[in-house]
Design an enzyme around this catalytic site. Structure first.
Site, PDB file in Angstrom:
ATOM      1  N   HIS A 257       0.845  -1.189   0.000  1.00 50.71           N
ATOM      2  CA  HIS A 257       0.000   0.000   0.000  1.00 50.71           C
ATOM      3  C   HIS A 257       0.881   1.239   0.000  1.00 50.71           C
ATOM      4  CE1 HIS A 257      -3.221   2.775   0.941  1.00 50.71           C
ATOM      5  NE2 HIS A 257      -4.025   1.817   0.525  1.00 50.71           N
ATOM      6  N   ASP A 308      -7.999  -5.322  -0.668  1.00 52.50           N
ATOM      7  CA  ASP A 308      -8.418  -6.164  -1.792  1.00 52.50           C
ATOM      8  C   ASP A 308      -8.115  -7.650  -1.600  1.00 52.50           C
ATOM      9  OD1 ASP A 308      -9.526  -4.213  -3.549  1.00 52.50           O
ATOM     10  OD2 ASP A 308      -7.507  -3.461  -3.888  1.00 52.50           O
TER      11      ASP A 308
HETATM   12  N1  CMC Z   1       4.117  -7.461  -4.682  1.00 50.11           N
HETATM   13  C1  CMC Z   1       5.460  -7.457  -4.820  1.00 50.11           C
HETATM   14  N2  CMC Z   1       6.218  -6.366  -4.648  1.00 50.11           N
HETATM   15  C2  CMC Z   1       5.598  -5.239  -4.297  1.00 50.11           C
HETATM   16  C3  CMC Z   1       4.214  -5.156  -4.123  1.00 50.11           C
HETATM   17  C4  CMC Z   1       3.466  -6.323  -4.340  1.00 50.11           C
HETATM   18  N3  CMC Z   1       2.148  -6.336  -4.199  1.00 50.11           N
HETATM   19  N4  CMC Z   1       3.869  -3.910  -3.767  1.00 50.11           N
HETATM   20  C5  CMC Z   1       5.001  -3.212  -3.731  1.00 50.11           C
HETATM   21  N5  CMC Z   1       6.048  -4.007  -4.045  1.00 50.11           N
HETATM   22  C6  CMC Z   1       7.445  -3.633  -4.096  1.00 50.11           C
HETATM   23  C7  CMC Z   1       7.769  -3.025  -5.463  1.00 50.11           C
HETATM   24  O1  CMC Z   1       8.159  -3.975  -6.390  1.00 50.11           O
HETATM   25  C8  CMC Z   1       8.876  -2.076  -5.103  1.00 50.11           C
HETATM   26  O2  CMC Z   1      10.063  -2.815  -4.941  1.00 50.11           O
HETATM   27  P1  CMC Z   1      11.477  -2.251  -5.465  1.00 50.11           P
HETATM   28  O3  CMC Z   1      11.680  -0.982  -4.684  1.00 50.11           O
HETATM   29  O4  CMC Z   1      12.415  -3.333  -5.145  1.00 50.11           O
HETATM   30  O5  CMC Z   1      11.287  -1.995  -6.926  1.00 50.11           O
HETATM   31  C9  CMC Z   1       8.479  -1.546  -3.731  1.00 50.11           C
HETATM   32  O6  CMC Z   1       7.665  -2.583  -3.159  1.00 50.11           O
HETATM   33  C10 CMC Z   1       7.686  -0.256  -3.771  1.00 50.11           C
HETATM   34  O7  CMC Z   1       6.622  -0.385  -4.735  1.00 50.11           O
HETATM   35  P2  CMC Z   1       5.905   0.839  -5.419  1.00 50.11           P
HETATM   36  O8  CMC Z   1       5.140   0.354  -6.603  1.00 50.11           O
HETATM   37  O9  CMC Z   1       6.881   1.965  -5.651  1.00 50.11           O
HETATM   38  O10 CMC Z   1       4.956   1.277  -4.242  1.00 50.11           O
HETATM   39  P3  CMC Z   1       3.692   2.153  -4.402  1.00 50.11           P
HETATM   40  O11 CMC Z   1       3.457   2.829  -3.133  1.00 50.11           O
HETATM   41  O12 CMC Z   1       3.792   2.992  -5.617  1.00 50.11           O
HETATM   42  O13 CMC Z   1       2.576   1.045  -4.727  1.00 50.11           O
HETATM   43  C11 CMC Z   1       0.779  -0.364  -4.716  1.00 50.11           C
HETATM   44  C12 CMC Z   1       1.491   0.758  -3.993  1.00 50.11           C
HETATM   45  C13 CMC Z   1      -0.532  -0.639  -3.961  1.00 50.11           C
HETATM   46  C14 CMC Z   1       0.445   0.068  -6.142  1.00 50.11           C
HETATM   47  C15 CMC Z   1       1.651  -1.622  -4.741  1.00 50.11           C
HETATM   48  O14 CMC Z   1       1.883  -2.062  -3.428  1.00 50.11           O
HETATM   49  C16 CMC Z   1       1.049  -2.734  -5.585  1.00 50.11           C
HETATM   50  O15 CMC Z   1       1.280  -2.761  -6.806  1.00 50.11           O
HETATM   51  N6  CMC Z   1       0.273  -3.689  -4.959  1.00 50.11           N
HETATM   52  C17 CMC Z   1      -0.414  -4.705  -5.715  1.00 50.11           C
HETATM   53  C18 CMC Z   1      -1.725  -4.161  -6.282  1.00 50.11           C
HETATM   54  C19 CMC Z   1      -2.762  -3.954  -5.211  1.00 50.11           C
HETATM   55  O16 CMC Z   1      -2.962  -4.795  -4.365  1.00 50.11           O
HETATM   56  N7  CMC Z   1      -3.441  -2.806  -5.274  1.00 50.11           N
HETATM   57  C20 CMC Z   1      -4.488  -2.462  -4.334  1.00 50.11           C
HETATM   58  C21 CMC Z   1      -4.074  -1.309  -3.502  1.00 50.11           C
HETATM   59  S1  CMC Z   1      -5.007  -1.040  -1.998  1.00 50.11           S
HETATM   60  C22 CMC Z   1      -6.660  -0.849  -2.364  1.00 50.11           C
HETATM   61  C23 CMC Z   1      -6.993  -0.060  -3.530  1.00 50.11           C
HETATM   62  O17 CMC Z   1      -6.676   1.123  -3.612  1.00 50.11           O
HETATM   63  O18 CMC Z   1      -7.645  -0.608  -4.421  1.00 50.11           O
END
Ligand code: CMC
Length: 372
Positions: A257, A308
């Site tokens: 998140h 989710d």
């Molecule tokens: N699985 C594997 N690695 C992850 C995940 C994940 N679900 N989430 C974050 N990371 C890693 C990512 O690869 C990155 O690693 P590195 O720095 O080594 O490249 C690091 O954590 C930071 O990720 P980010 O994409 O820069 O973080 P963010 O704050 O931009 O992303 C997020 C937040 C929710 C988009 C992300 O955690 C994600 O893609 N999660 C999976 C999709 C998901 O479940 N979305 C629902 C979000 S909550 C409810 C909603 O709003 O719908």
């Protein structure tokens, strides 16, 4: 020198009095989401988000009646659904149908606060009807009319399945609606606020929000979680599957998140619901797999489940098809989107950030005949 906040991380874009994420806690209008999940109901939460306080009994009754009265959708909008290709994704259908509702709303362009509140009622009331109608239509069945009594959760399940719903399912869906109703400046809410910040109309705002919610990094994640559980198939296959995915640097949907780093406060409610509901339908394996995934992803990546993750097995247990999971999220979040749109209008300023330009400069114009 400008500092670029990629993904607007950490940027506070405006003030808001609707919901707050503080110290890992989520509140709606100052009330802890944990308390609302245990003691409130979705209609009451809708009122709270719109009006800033819990309703008195008579106010709640009036809202319930208004929602029931507004739940029907024009036949012309159902005709759009009837003509849509059967394999269209339900979020695409919903986005189109909500946009089409504006054609038949005489107040669509009325920007007065009173008209905007009436439109908010219509949007919250009609979204479940549209989602259920699409499920019926694409299955070759006639849509079921909304109920003339009961809650939105009860009416939705009735329209979806064409029969009286199990009260425990109604209660679970109602709680899921409470938990998804608002979440500060998430991507879809922000999209809605950006849109109406140009003084565009409420329908345009919620259509923009629906587009943003659809993506798998936001609301689309719940559908992807179920796809993953189905692909894994059994608890003893979790370990190899998750390790493989992480080795290939793929994301595990339903984890991580932007704001919560220490766990999403909504997830625990959905986890418990998942445990009970999967057991009640004799499919505990979805819960067992989810718990095993949670443990492993925590161990290997330090990531926690978000809203989710467990909602996938909850919705599956309610007999909801996988590709309707994100529309279910939309039914609930319509309350938050409309609350934020009303708040944006009440103290509007155009939302227009800057970009740091990194492209070439001083590029000469080459006439078309001289381009190689
Ligand atoms: N699985 C594997 N690695 C992850 C995940 C994940 N679900 N989430 C974050 N990371 C890693 C990512 O690869 C990155 O690693 P590195 O720095 O080594 O490249 C690091 O954590 C930071 O990720 P980010 O994409 O820069 O973080 P963010 O704050 O931009 O992303 C997020 C937040 C929710 C988009 C992300 O955690 C994600 O893609 N999660 C999976 C999709 C998901 O479940 N979305 C629902 C979000 S909550 C409810 C909603 O709003 O719908």
């Amino acid at each position: 020198m400008t500092t670029v906040a990629k993904g607007l991380e950490g940027v506070v874009a405006a003030t808001s009095a609707i919901s707050a994420i503080e110290n890992g806690m989520l509140t709606y209008r100052g009330i802890d989401i944990d308390v609302l999940a245990e003691r409130s109901n979705f209609e009451e939460v809708v009122y709270l988000l719109w009006h800033g306080r819990l309703p008195k009994a008579s106010e709640l009754e009036a809202l319930r009646s208004a929602l029931i009265e507004a739940a029907g959708v024009p036949e012309d909008v159902l005709a759009v659904l009837r003509r849509a290709p059967q394999n269209t994704h339900p979020m695409t259908v919903l986005r189109t149908a909500i946009s089409a509702l504006a054609l038949y709303d005489a107040e669509a362009e009325d920007m007065s606060e009173a008209a905007n509140i009436r439109k908010a009622v219509r949007l919250v009331a009609k979204t479940p009807t549209l989602v259920a109608a699409w499920q019926r239509i694409r299955s070759g069945e006639e849509p079921v009319a909304p109920r003339s009594n009961g809650s939105i959760a009860e009416s939705f399940l009735t329209m979806l399945h064409g029969r009286e719903p199990d009260p425990t399912h109604v209660e679970a869906l109602d709680k899921a609606f409470i938990l998804h109703a608002d979440h500060e400046f998430n991507a879809s809410t922000f999209a809605a606020r950006v849109t109406v910040g140009t003084l565009s109309d409420m329908y345009s705002g919620v259509v923009a929000a629906l587009g943003a919610l659809k993506g798998p990094l936001h609301g689309g994640a719940n559908e992807q979680v179920m796809a993953m559980l189905e692909e894994i198939g059994a608890p003893d296959r979790v370990e190899a599957y998750i390790r493989g995915k992480l080795e290939r640097k793929e994301r595990i949907m339903g984890f991580g998140h932007r704001v919560y780093k220490d766990g999403d406060p909504r997830a625990k409610h959905l986890r418990e619901m998942s445990r009970r509901l999967t057991e009640s339908i004799g499919e505990s394996k979805w819960y067992a797999m989810s718990v095993a995934i949670e443990r492993l992803v925590g161990e290997l990546k330090g990531l926690k489940p978000n809203v989710d993750f467990y909602s996938a097995s909850v919705y599956h247990s309610l007999g909801i098809p996988r590709d309707l999971f994100t529309p279910i999220f939309a039914i609930s979040r319509m309350a938050g989107w409309t609350a934020h749109i009303l708040e944006q209008y009440s103290d509007n300023r155009l939302i227009r950030p800057r970009a740091e330009y990194v492209g070439p400069s001083n590029v000469p114009y080459v006439p078309i005949e001289a381009r190689g």
